[in-house]
Scaffold this motif. Structure first.
Motif, PDB file in Angstrom:
ATOM      1  N   TYR A   1     -36.971  26.782 -24.940  1.00  0.00           N
ATOM      2  CA  TYR A   1     -35.646  27.221 -25.371  1.00  0.00           C
ATOM      3  C   TYR A   1     -34.816  26.025 -25.823  1.00  0.00           C
ATOM      4  O   TYR A   1     -34.793  24.970 -25.172  1.00  0.00           O
ATOM      5  N   VAL A   2     -34.077  26.221 -26.954  1.00  0.00           N
ATOM      6  CA  VAL A   2     -33.276  25.126 -27.509  1.00  0.00           C
ATOM      7  C   VAL A   2     -31.802  25.502 -27.667  1.00  0.00           C
ATOM      8  O   VAL A   2     -31.011  24.660 -28.091  1.00  0.00           O
TER       9      VAL A   2
ATOM     10  N   ALA B   1     -33.008  30.887 -28.672  1.00  0.00           N
ATOM     11  CA  ALA B   1     -33.832  30.357 -29.762  1.00  0.00           C
ATOM     12  C   ALA B   1     -34.927  29.474 -29.177  1.00  0.00           C
ATOM     13  O   ALA B   1     -34.720  28.764 -28.186  1.00  0.00           O
ATOM     14  N   VAL B   2     -36.089  29.503 -29.785  1.00  0.00           N
ATOM     15  CA  VAL B   2     -37.268  28.802 -29.270  1.00  0.00           C
ATOM     16  C   VAL B   2     -37.885  27.974 -30.384  1.00  0.00           C
ATOM     17  O   VAL B   2     -37.979  28.427 -31.538  1.00  0.00           O
ATOM     18  N   VAL B   3     -38.327  26.769 -30.057  1.00  0.00           N
ATOM     19  CA  VAL B   3     -39.107  25.957 -30.980  1.00  0.00           C
ATOM     20  C   VAL B   3     -40.540  25.928 -30.470  1.00  0.00           C
ATOM     21  O   VAL B   3     -40.796  25.859 -29.258  1.00  0.00           O
TER      22      VAL B   3
ATOM     23  N   VAL C   1     -35.279  39.101 -30.754  1.00  0.00           N
ATOM     24  CA  VAL C   1     -34.610  40.201 -31.439  1.00  0.00           C
ATOM     25  C   VAL C   1     -33.302  40.541 -30.732  1.00  0.00           C
ATOM     26  O   VAL C   1     -32.286  40.824 -31.381  1.00  0.00           O
ATOM     27  N   GLN C   2     -33.299  40.492 -29.408  1.00  0.00           N
ATOM     28  CA  GLN C   2     -32.088  40.668 -28.624  1.00  0.00           C
ATOM     29  C   GLN C   2     -31.778  39.348 -27.924  1.00  0.00           C
ATOM     30  O   GLN C   2     -32.669  38.707 -27.367  1.00  0.00           O
ATOM     31  N   ALA C   3     -30.520  38.933 -27.980  1.00  0.00           N
ATOM     32  CA  ALA C   3     -30.141  37.637 -27.418  1.00  0.00           C
ATOM     33  C   ALA C   3     -30.501  37.547 -25.937  1.00  0.00           C
ATOM     34  O   ALA C   3     -30.339  38.505 -25.180  1.00  0.00           O
ATOM     35  N   LEU C   4     -31.002  36.377 -25.524  1.00  0.00           N
ATOM     36  CA  LEU C   4     -31.368  36.118 -24.137  1.00  0.00           C
ATOM     37  C   LEU C   4     -30.444  35.051 -23.557  1.00  0.00           C
ATOM     38  O   LEU C   4     -29.713  34.381 -24.283  1.00  0.00           O
TER      39      LEU C   4
ATOM     40  N   TYR D   1     -40.275  40.048 -24.654  1.00  0.00           N
ATOM     41  CA  TYR D   1     -39.204  40.080 -25.644  1.00  0.00           C
ATOM     42  C   TYR D   1     -39.767  39.853 -27.046  1.00  0.00           C
ATOM     43  O   TYR D   1     -40.469  38.858 -27.289  1.00  0.00           O
ATOM     44  N   ASN D   2     -39.448  40.754 -27.951  1.00  0.00           N
ATOM     45  CA  ASN D   2     -39.870  40.586 -29.343  1.00  0.00           C
ATOM     46  C   ASN D   2     -39.061  39.470 -29.992  1.00  0.00           C
ATOM     47  O   ASN D   2     -37.874  39.302 -29.717  1.00  0.00           O
TER      48      ASN D   2
END
Length: 601
Positions: free
Chosen positions: A411-412, A417-419, A456-459, A437-438
Motif C-alpha cells: 500500500y502506498v 492504492a498499491v504498487v 474498486v472500493q476505497a480501503l 477486494y477487486n
C-alpha cells in the motif's frame, strides 16, 4: 411393415420359357397380430403419441385397451412378419425395448386411423397384413444365364392425419388442467406470439396469440388449438430439452427431490455437504445437491466457501439473506447457479454448472429444477462418503478457485492504492487484493516493470509505505515482505538479506542488487531497511538467459517508484530514516503494508 426389394429377372438368352405362379398365400382365416409399442392413460396423451408415432413409422394404429388406457400398435401382420418387424425395429432403436406381440383380442376397439376397424373387419385385416407378402414369383426353367437387378420400391405416402374441428378442439381443450393451460401460454410466449400474463385463462389475448401461431405454422387461424396443434406447440417448446432426460430424482440421503437432466449427468460421489452429479457425455455440465445440518452461521460460512470454488466464477450477481442465498458466477466458459435455504436447522439447496452460450437450455433446465425442488425427510450425514485422501486445494471434493498468477504488492496511500510488479498483468481478466477486494490497473510502466493498482472500493490500510529519502548503504541489512508461496500461508513471509550494490549488473541506476534468497511470489513486495523505511520494490528474477546465483535479487529504488506514483496522481509518504526497529515491530510494519495481488482468468 417389412418391405422386400422387387427382383426383376431379365432373360438374356433367346428361347427362355417362364411359367408364372402365385406365391402361396396365408389362409384367410389366419389370426393377424400387432406390434404393441406404447400405452397412455388418457385420450390427450394417446392422441399426441399417435401423431408422433405416425410421423416416424408406417402402419400406426390406436386402440382402446380398457380401464382408461389406450395403446399404439403397428400392423396388422402375420405372426412371422410381426416377429421380424419387432426384431428389426428394436435393433434399430425405433421402438422401445419392451414392445411386444399383441393379439386382436387384447384390444376393445380401434380409435385410429379414423374410420378403420380391423378388429371386427377380419377380411380387411388379412388383406392389409398380407398385401406385401403376395407378390408373384416367376418360375424359371432351363435358364443358362440370368442378370438380377434390384429396384427399390416407391415410398409409401405419409399417413393422413385427421385433425379436430374447432368444435371438437374446444371440447378437448375443456379437459385441460390449469397447469396444462398455463404451459400453453408459456409456450406461446416463448414462441413470440403471446405477451400477456400467465394466468391459464384463454381470453382474447391468448386466442389472438393462438391464431398468430397457427398462421405462422401453416394451420387455419381459428384461435382454438386442436389436440395435435397443442402437441406440435409443446414439441417446439420442449425441443431444446431433447436428450436432456429430465427425471424426478428422489435422494433420501440428502433429503432432496427435484428434476435433474439425468440424460447427461450421473451420480458420482458423496462429499458432505454435497452429493456430486458429473457429466456423462460431451456437455460439460455438473450439479450438486447441498444438504447439511446447521445454523445461520453455517449458511453464511457455506456462502463464503462457495465463492472460493473453481465452479463459481467471481463475476456475477449474488444475494445473501437471513435464511438463504443465491450465488451466480459467470465467466467466458461457464455459468454457475447456487441457491440454498435454512429451515428447521437444515440447509438444503443445489448448484447447476452449465457451459456459457447455451442460455435457453440452461434457463429451461434451471427453471424445472427450481420449480420441482422439494425437501423430503433426511439430511446428509457428515461422515457419508468419507475419503482419507486430503488436499488443501479441495473443499468437499471441489477444486478451490486458484489464480493464474500471484505476486506481492504494498500500500502506498490511505485509500488503498498499491504498487506491484507488472509481470503478467496483461493476461489478467480480474485482479484482487488479498483474494477479497477487486482492483483495477491505474498505470503501468513496462520499461521498469511496475504497475499501480487501485481497489474498486476505497480501503483503509493499517500501514502504508514511507519511502527512504536518502540512498541505501552498501552491505546494510534489508528485509523483504512477500507472499512467497502465493497466499498458501495466509500471511506474508519475511526474507532477510543485504544491499550488495546500489546499481544493477549493467550499471542501471534505478536498480539495487541484493544478496537475498527470494521466491517468485515475493516479487512486488517492499524492501525495507532496519528502521522500516522502504528502499524499493523487489523485482521478478528475470535473468535474460543468464544463470545467476540463487541469492542474487534486484529491486527498483525508491526514487523511481515515487516518480511513477506522482505520474499516477499519488503523493507517496517519505522518511529520512530512523533507528533500527525491534524485529517484532519491523515484522508487524512490513506485514501490515504488504498485500497479496492475484491475477485471475
Amino acid at each position: 411393415m417389412i418391405r422386400t426389394l422387387l427382383a426383376v429377372m431379365i432373360v438374356v438368352l433367346a428361347g427362355l420359357t417362364v411359367t408364372p405362379a402365385k406365391a402361396q398365400q396365408t389362409d384367410a382365416g389366419v389370426e393377424m397380430v400387432w406390434v404393441q409399442i406404447e400405452a397412455q392413460p388418457d385420450l390427450t396423451r394417446i392422441n399426441e403419441a399417435l401423431r408422433r408415432r405416425s410421423a416416424q413409422l408406417p402402419n400406426v394404429n390406436g386402440f382402446d385397451l380398457g380401464s382408461g388406457w389406450y395403446g399404439v400398435a403397428l400392423g396388422p401382420f402375420s405372426p412371422d412378419v410381426a416377429n421380424e418387424t419387432l426384431r428389426q425395429l428394436r435393433r434399430d432403436g425405433a421402438i422401445p425395448r419392451d414392445s411386444y406381440i399383441a393379439r386382436s383380442s387384447d384390444y376393445d376397439r380401434q380409435i385410429w386411423p379414423v374410420g378403420a376397424d380391423f378388429l371386427t373387419d377380419e377380411e380387411s385385416a388379412v388383406v392389409a397384413g398380407l398385401q406385401d407378402q403376395t407378390q408373384e414369383q416367376p418360375v424359371v426353367q432351363d435358364v443358362p444365364e440370368v442378370e438380377v437387378i434390384e429396384v427399390a420400391p416407391e415410398p409409401e405416402p405419409e399417413p393422413e392425419i385427421i385433425d379436430e374441428t374447432p368444435r371438437e378442439a374446444r371440447a378437448s381443450e375443456a379437459a385441460l388442467t390449469r397447469d396444462q393451460r398455463a404451459d400453453l401460454q408459456i409456450a406461446l410466449k416463448w414462441a413470440g406470439h403471446y405477451v400477456g400474463r400467465i394466468d391459464a385463462a384463454f381470453g382474447g389475448g391468448t386466442r389472438r396469440s393462438m391464431a398468430s401461431w397457427q398462421e405462422a405454422n401453416g394451420y387455419d387461424a381459428t384461435g382454438i388449438l386442436t389436440t395435435l396443434q397443442r402437441a406440435d406447440l409443446m414439441d417446439q417448446y420442449n425441443a431444446v430439452l431433447k436428450g436432456m432426460g429430465m427425471t424426478l430424482v428422489s435422494d433420501p440421503q440428502t433429503g432432496i427431490q427435484m428434476q435433474m437432466p439425468m440424460g447427461i449427468l450421473a451420480f458420482k460421489e458423496l462429499e458432505p455437504p454435497f452429493a456430486h452429479y458429473d457429466e456423462t457425455g460431451d456437455i460439460p455440465a455438473r450439479a450438486l445437491l447441498i444438504s447439511q445440518e446447521g445454523t445461520q452461521e453455517t449458511l453464511y460460512g457455506l456462502y463464503d466457501i462457495m465463492q472460493t470454488l473453481r465452479i463459481v466464477p467471481p463475476e456475477g450477481p449474488r444475494k445473501r439473506e437471513s435464511d438463504s442465498f443465491v450465488l451466480i458466477g459467470e465467466s467466458a466458459t461457464m455459468v454457475s447457479h447456487t441457491e440454498a435455504t435454512l429451515r428447521n436447522g437444515q440447509i438444503k439447496g443445489f448448484t447447476l454448472v452449465w457451459p456459457a452460450g447455451d442460455e435457453e437450455r440452461r434457463t429451461r433446465i434451471l427453471g424445472l429444477m427450481q420449480d420441482s425442488f422439494t425437501r423430503i425427510d433426511g439430511v446428509l450425514d457428515p461422515a457419508a462418503g468419507y475419503n482419507e485422501s486430503q488436499s488443501i486445494d479441495l473443499v468437499s471434493g471441489l477444486e478451490i478457485r486458484k489464480p493464474i498468477l500471484s505476486r506481492s504488492g504494498f500500500y502506498v496511500d490511505r485509500t488503498g492504492a498499491v504498487v506491484t510488479t507488472s509481470e503478467g498483468i496483461g493476461q489478467c481478466g480480474n485482479l484482487t487484493l488479498d483474494d477479497i477486494y477487486n482492483a483495477e490497473v491505474t498505470s503501468v510502466d513496462e520499461a521498469l516493470g511496475i504497475a499501480v493498482l487501485r481497489p474498486v472500493q476505497a480501503l483503509s490500510p493499517m500501514m502504508i509505505a514511507a519511502f527512504q529519502q536518502g540512498d541505501a548503504r552498501l552491505n546494510s541489512d534489508v528485509t523483504v515482505a512477500g507472499y512467497s508461496y502465493g497466499g498458501v500461508l495466509g500471511a506474508p513471509s519475511l526474507t532477510f538479506g543485504t544491499v550488495s550494490d546500489v546499481k544493477g549488473l549493467n550499471g542501471e541506476a534505478q536498480l539495487k542488487r541484493l544478496t537475498l534468497n527470494a521466491l517468485d511470489g515475493d516479487a512486488g513486495g517492499p524492501v525495507l531497511d532496519a528502521g522500516g523505511a522502504v528502499l524499493g520494490m523487489l523485482m521478478p528474477r528475470n535473468t535474460d538467459g543468464r544463470q545467476l546465483p540463487d541469492d542474487v535479487s534486484f529491486a527498483i529504488n525508491a526514487q523511481s517508484l515515487q516518480t511513477i506514483l506522482r505520474a499516477a496522481g499519488i503523493t507517496a509518504a517519505t522518511t529520512p530514516g530512523g533507528p533500527a526497529l525491534p524485529p517484532a515491530e519491523l515484522s508487524d510494519r512490513a506485514s501490515a503494508m504488504t498485500v497479496l495481488v492475484s491475477c485471475w482468468e
